[in-house]
Design a protein around this motif. Structure first.
Motif, PDB file in Angstrom:
ATOM      1  N   GLY A   1       0.757  -8.959  15.138  1.00  0.00           N
ATOM      2  CA  GLY A   1       1.971  -9.064  15.357  1.00  0.00           C
ATOM      3  C   GLY A   1       2.606  -7.915  16.337  1.00  0.00           C
ATOM      4  O   GLY A   1       1.607  -7.512  17.209  1.00  0.00           O
ATOM      5  N   THR A   2       3.812  -7.931  16.400  1.00  0.00           N
ATOM      6  CA  THR A   2       4.439  -6.743  17.278  1.00  0.00           C
ATOM      7  C   THR A   2       4.255  -5.259  16.786  1.00  0.00           C
ATOM      8  O   THR A   2       5.090  -5.008  15.917  1.00  0.00           O
ATOM      9  CB  THR A   2       5.867  -7.072  17.370  1.00  0.00           C
ATOM     10  N   VAL A   3       3.092  -4.660  16.937  1.00  0.00           N
ATOM     11  CA  VAL A   3       2.790  -3.458  16.424  1.00  0.00           C
ATOM     12  C   VAL A   3       3.082  -2.340  17.323  1.00  0.00           C
ATOM     13  O   VAL A   3       2.375  -2.769  18.609  1.00  0.00           O
ATOM     14  CB  VAL A   3       1.359  -3.289  15.537  1.00  0.00           C
ATOM     15  N   LYS A   4       3.596  -1.347  17.319  1.00  0.00           N
ATOM     16  CA  LYS A   4       3.710  -0.414  18.264  1.00  0.00           C
ATOM     17  C   LYS A   4       2.881   0.909  17.993  1.00  0.00           C
ATOM     18  O   LYS A   4       2.287   0.866  16.753  1.00  0.00           O
ATOM     19  CB  LYS A   4       5.436   0.269  18.311  1.00  0.00           C
ATOM     20  N   GLU A   5       2.819   1.808  18.659  1.00  0.00           N
ATOM     21  CA  GLU A   5       1.893   3.033  18.666  1.00  0.00           C
ATOM     22  C   GLU A   5       2.685   3.802  17.456  1.00  0.00           C
ATOM     23  O   GLU A   5       3.939   4.017  17.645  1.00  0.00           O
ATOM     24  CB  GLU A   5       1.846   3.799  20.146  1.00  0.00           C
ATOM     25  N   GLY A   6       1.770   4.377  16.441  1.00  0.00           N
ATOM     26  CA  GLY A   6       2.170   5.064  15.432  1.00  0.00           C
ATOM     27  C   GLY A   6       2.769   4.267  14.328  1.00  0.00           C
ATOM     28  O   GLY A   6       3.027   5.172  13.311  1.00  0.00           O
ATOM     29  N   ASP A   7       2.794   2.994  14.166  1.00  0.00           N
ATOM     30  CA  ASP A   7       3.208   2.279  13.287  1.00  0.00           C
ATOM     31  C   ASP A   7       2.189   2.214  12.021  1.00  0.00           C
ATOM     32  O   ASP A   7       1.105   2.314  12.454  1.00  0.00           O
ATOM     33  CB  ASP A   7       3.412   0.631  13.363  1.00  0.00           C
ATOM     34  N   MET A   8       2.684   1.937  11.023  1.00  0.00           N
ATOM     35  CA  MET A   8       1.704   2.076   9.769  1.00  0.00           C
ATOM     36  C   MET A   8       1.167   0.734   9.498  1.00  0.00           C
ATOM     37  O   MET A   8       1.764  -0.002   9.381  1.00  0.00           O
ATOM     38  CB  MET A   8       2.353   2.723   8.673  1.00  0.00           C
ATOM     39  N   VAL A   9      -0.183   0.683   9.687  1.00  0.00           N
ATOM     40  CA  VAL A   9      -0.669  -0.669   9.296  1.00  0.00           C
ATOM     41  C   VAL A   9      -2.068  -0.541   8.379  1.00  0.00           C
ATOM     42  O   VAL A   9      -2.597   0.621   8.209  1.00  0.00           O
ATOM     43  CB  VAL A   9      -1.437  -1.395  10.830  1.00  0.00           C
ATOM     44  N   PRO A  10      -2.277  -1.681   7.896  1.00  0.00           N
ATOM     45  CA  PRO A  10      -3.640  -1.673   6.855  1.00  0.00           C
ATOM     46  C   PRO A  10      -4.636  -1.538   7.657  1.00  0.00           C
ATOM     47  O   PRO A  10      -4.873  -1.907   8.732  1.00  0.00           O
ATOM     48  CB  PRO A  10      -3.665  -3.119   6.555  1.00  0.00           C
ATOM     49  N   VAL A  11      -5.593  -0.470   6.956  1.00  0.00           N
ATOM     50  CA  VAL A  11      -6.793  -0.125   7.657  1.00  0.00           C
ATOM     51  C   VAL A  11      -7.934  -0.095   6.562  1.00  0.00           C
ATOM     52  O   VAL A  11      -7.639  -0.087   5.011  1.00  0.00           O
ATOM     53  CB  VAL A  11      -6.762   1.464   8.455  1.00  0.00           C
ATOM     54  N   GLN A  12      -8.987  -0.009   7.029  1.00  0.00           N
ATOM     55  CA  GLN A  12     -10.172  -0.155   6.018  1.00  0.00           C
ATOM     56  C   GLN A  12     -11.445   0.595   6.544  1.00  0.00           C
ATOM     57  O   GLN A  12     -11.557   0.588   7.688  1.00  0.00           O
ATOM     58  CB  GLN A  12     -10.893  -1.702   5.887  1.00  0.00           C
TER      59      GLN A  12
END
Length: 312
Positions: A190-201
């Motif tokens: 989606g609309t994710v910007k630099e530095g946004d918190m996102v799910p990681v694995q």
């Protein structure tokens, strides 16, 4: 209900299973065999799914289950590492470097024997002097010197005797090969910007033969899955990464596995992939080749019906 589990291994309050997540390439990409993802219209990425369930805190809702995906190629690589941790390596004892080393060791041993003999001779002479002094006897220096020469000559001659190094039986060295693999996945949609918190694995798979105390481990394989949230970073190449130091809301699950169990699992997974390629992917290849042949024939017919194109 049909199960997709290929194989599994249980540990103390933990279980790991590997499941079928293979996807065939589309017919227009038949030579790929496996789906490789990419732009819209391409087949999804073909994977083997890894699930770890940790029920140390209890079963049901108290348990924790995490999963990750690995490529079919990684399974083959892991199987190769498993093969390098089987049995023992037998070393030929008559290799030139080993024979040379035994010769050197023999000479050092003889030199040590000679030095011990010299020291022992000196102690015998000293003992004789002490006894003579205690008995009030007089010992002539010439007699002591003569005796010392005789003892030293015998010890030197014994140490200088040449003899072939004793033959050795073949000796065995346990086969060990360690391995480390790390895989990061960023789920930035989606609309994710630099530095946004996102799910990681993060997935870690490693083999460590010896424990920190120097003892050989009975469970040298470790598989660990970490789910979290972290700040996303966009590279100039278009790749997405994340900062490990910024990880929050971490959930982890790991399991330690013996060499025998890891070999069994990887062997079964690789056999399954081979069977899948010969049954599912083979149909895609056959269809793709037939479509390719049809397209070629159609182009030939079109060329025959268009003389000007044929001349070109």
């Amino acid at each position: 209900m049909i199960s997709t589990v290929i194989t599994k291994t249980t540990g103390r309050n933990k279980v790991i299973d590997l499941r079928d997540g293979l996807v065939a390439a589309h017919e227009e990409d038949y030579a790929n065999l496996h789906g490789a993802g990419g732009r819209k219209g391409k087949a999804p990425v073909s994977v083997i799914k890894v699930y770890i369930c940790d029920y140390s805190a209890g079963t049901g809702e108290a348990s924790r289950t995490l999963h990750a995906s690995i490529s079919p190629e990684l399974c083959e690589q892991l199987l190769e590492i498993c093969k390098q941790n089987i049995g023992v390596q037998v070393v030929e004892p008559n290799l030139a470097p080993l024979v040379e080393q035994r010769t050197v060791n023999q000479k050092l041993s003889k030199g040590a024997d000679m030095n011990f003999g010299i020291l022992n001779s000196g102690l015998k002479i000293l003992e004789r002097l002490v006894k003579a002094d205690e008995a009030g006897e007089t010992v002539k220096p010439s007699a002591l010197i003569s005796g010392a020469k005789t003892l030293l000559t015998k010890n030197r001659a014994k140490a200088m005797e040449e003899s072939a190094p004793a033959p050795m039986a073949p000796f065995q060295i346990p086969r060990h090969m360690d391995f480390s693999y790390a895989q990061d996945r960023v789920h930035a949609f989606g609309t994710v910007k630099e530095g946004d918190m996102v799910p990681v694995q993060r997935l870690n798979i490693f083999h460590q033969t010896f424990r920190s105390d120097g003892q050989a481990s009975n469970y040298p394989w470790t598989v660990k899955i970490t789910n979290a949230k972290a700040p996303v970073h966009f590279q100039a190449t278009g790749a997405t990464t994340f900062s490990s130091s910024g990880m929050t809301d971490k959930q982890e699950a790991f399991i330690q596995i013996s060499d025998a169990d890891m070999y069994r699992m990887m062997s079964r997974v690789c056999h399954y992939i081979s069977v899948w390629e010969h049954t599912v992917a083979a149909k895609v290849v056959a269809g793709g080749l037939q479509t390719r042949e049809n397209e070629w024939r159609a182009s030939q017919e079109a060329t025959k019906g268009n003389p000007s194109q044929e001349e070109n």
